[in-house]
Scaffold this motif. Structure first.
Motif, short mmCIF file in Angstrom:
data_model
loop_
_atom_site.label_atom_id
_atom_site.label_comp_id
_atom_site.label_asym_id
_atom_site.label_seq_id
_atom_site.Cartn_x
_atom_site.Cartn_y
_atom_site.Cartn_z
N GLY A 184 0.81 -1.21 0.00
CA GLY A 184 0.00 0.00 0.00
C GLY A 184 0.84 1.26 0.00
N PRO A 185 0.27 2.39 -0.38
CA PRO A 185 1.04 3.64 -0.49
C PRO A 185 1.61 4.09 0.84
N ASP A 186 1.02 3.69 1.95
CA ASP A 186 1.51 4.10 3.26
C ASP A 186 2.30 3.01 3.97
N ALA A 187 2.48 1.87 3.30
CA ALA A 187 3.19 0.75 3.92
C ALA A 187 4.70 0.97 3.86
N ASP A 188 5.41 0.33 4.77
CA ASP A 188 6.86 0.37 4.77
C ASP A 188 7.38 -0.47 3.60
N LEU A 189 8.01 0.18 2.67
CA LEU A 189 8.49 -0.49 1.46
C LEU A 189 9.50 -1.60 1.77
N PHE A 190 10.17 -1.48 2.90
CA PHE A 190 11.24 -2.42 3.22
C PHE A 190 10.81 -3.47 4.26
N SER A 191 9.51 -3.59 4.44
CA SER A 191 8.99 -4.60 5.36
C SER A 191 7.98 -5.49 4.64
N VAL A 192 8.34 -5.92 3.47
CA VAL A 192 7.47 -6.77 2.66
C VAL A 192 7.35 -8.15 3.30
N SER A 193 6.15 -8.71 3.31
CA SER A 193 5.94 -10.05 3.83
C SER A 193 6.42 -11.09 2.83
N LEU A 194 7.52 -11.75 3.16
CA LEU A 194 8.05 -12.78 2.26
C LEU A 194 7.08 -13.96 2.17
N ASP A 195 6.39 -14.25 3.25
CA ASP A 195 5.40 -15.34 3.21
C ASP A 195 4.30 -15.03 2.20
N ALA A 196 3.84 -13.77 2.18
CA ALA A 196 2.80 -13.38 1.23
C ALA A 196 3.31 -13.48 -0.21
N LEU A 197 4.56 -13.08 -0.42
CA LEU A 197 5.14 -13.19 -1.76
C LEU A 197 5.19 -14.65 -2.21
N ARG A 198 5.56 -15.52 -1.30
CA ARG A 198 5.61 -16.95 -1.63
C ARG A 198 4.23 -17.46 -2.01
N ARG A 199 3.20 -17.02 -1.27
CA ARG A 199 1.84 -17.46 -1.58
C ARG A 199 1.39 -16.95 -2.95
N ALA A 200 1.81 -15.73 -3.30
CA ALA A 200 1.49 -15.19 -4.62
C ALA A 200 2.17 -16.01 -5.71
N PHE A 201 3.42 -16.41 -5.46
CA PHE A 201 4.13 -17.24 -6.43
C PHE A 201 3.50 -18.62 -6.52
N ASP A 202 3.13 -19.18 -5.38
CA ASP A 202 2.50 -20.51 -5.40
C ASP A 202 1.24 -20.48 -6.28
N LEU A 203 0.37 -19.53 -6.02
CA LEU A 203 -0.91 -19.49 -6.73
C LEU A 203 -0.74 -19.22 -8.21
N ASN A 204 0.05 -18.22 -8.56
CA ASN A 204 0.14 -17.79 -9.96
C ASN A 204 1.18 -18.54 -10.78
N LEU A 205 2.33 -18.82 -10.21
CA LEU A 205 3.37 -19.51 -10.96
C LEU A 205 3.23 -21.02 -10.84
N TYR A 206 3.28 -21.53 -9.63
CA TYR A 206 3.19 -22.98 -9.47
C TYR A 206 1.80 -23.49 -9.80
N GLY A 207 0.79 -22.63 -9.66
CA GLY A 207 -0.55 -22.98 -10.11
C GLY A 207 -0.66 -23.05 -11.62
#
Length: 279
Positions: free
Chosen positions: A113-136
């Motif tokens: 989000g525009p107000d979120a800390d750019l350097f505190s990205v959830s790596l778990d969430a990124l993995r889930r996005a990769f699982d669904l879209n890439l591995y899916g």
């Protein structure tokens, strides 16, 4: 039941009447359109999705329209589910001619989000996005692809404008879809080296279509555009969002014999979004 209709010399190159097509993500808005487009081109549809109620109703509607269809509940990230769908399809129709990898979508926690800390990205969430879209996308391709090469077939992956250029906020989704593009090209080349022209692997990159997942991001409850929706419209030369059935032509073309020399392509269907500089 076995599909066994000889292809006549006068049959249209775009005719799918001899083809059995598996569609993952069939319970979504675009998935529904994909299933109907395939059926209206004469194809037999195997609709795959997690929501059994929606999937069963969707297939019932297709059958009422005279379209041969089967619903197969499955999670594209579960190999056992995919194996079951594959076996069920072969037992019912005797062949698999095409695969549309439409399962995917955004993961809310992988949006910055525009107000979120750019350097505190959830790596778990990124993995889930990769699982669904890439591995899916990868898992169904590996599962059904081995059967497609037996008589020749086509895989159509679903990419995104987020893979074409940087779109703010959707970090996980963007990276995963860029990886889908890379997998599409890699698989197209590697399968051609091993199986000749028996397997085509291409992708469609839709522009902005209003779906259940992005509706609240692009439109307000009264139907007006949000600020993000307005930005999309300004960047789309057609000055509107796409309609799901406007993907039908590219989809049927890539699944049909009309595209039999097309391999490794990512076809943008976006109203000019990806080529517009903004000037």
């Amino acid at each position: 039941m076995t599909i066994d209709k000889p292809l006549t010399e006068t049959a249209s190159l775009f005719d799918l009447s001899q083809k059995v097509i598996v569609v993952t993500g069939a319970t979504g808005i675009l998935g529904e359109s994909f299933c109907r487009s395939i059926g209206e081109a004469g194809g037999t549809v195997v609709a795959v999705g997690r929501n059994e109620a929606v999937g069963s109703n969707r297939v019932a509607e297709l059958r009422q329209s005279g379209i041969e269809a089967l619903f197969a509940p499955a999670d594209v990230l579960q190999q056992a589910d995919l194996d079951r769908v594959c076996e069920q399809t072969l037992d019912t129709y005797g062949r698999i001619d095409g695969l549309v990898n439409a399962a995917g979508g955004n993961v809310a926690e992988a949006v910055i989000g525009p107000d979120a800390d750019l350097f505190s990205v959830s790596l778990d969430a990124l993995r889930r996005a990769f699982d669904l879209n890439l591995y899916g996308t990868i898992l169904p391709t590996l599962t059904f692809g081995r059967h497609l090469v037996k008589q020749g077939g086509s895989v159509v992956n679903i990419s995104s404008m987020a893979a074409q250029s940087a779109i703010t906020r959707v970090l996980g989704y963007s990276m995963a879809k860029a990886a889908v593009d890379n997998f599409t090209r890699w698989m197209a080349v590697e399968s051609a080296h091993r199986y000749g022209d028996k397997l085509r692997v291409n992708a469609i990159a839709p522009g902005f279509f209003v779906t259940n997942q992005n509706r609240h991001l692009l439109t307000n409850p009264d139907g007006s555009y949000t600020a993000r929706g307005e930005a999309v419209i300004r960047s789309t030369p057609y000055r509107r969002f796409g309609q799901p059935d406007e993907l039908a032509g590219a989809l049927v073309w890539l699944l049909s014999d009309a595209s039999r020399f097309v391999n490794g392509e990512v076809i943008c269907v976006d109203g000019g979004f990806h080529v517009f500089s903004g000037v």
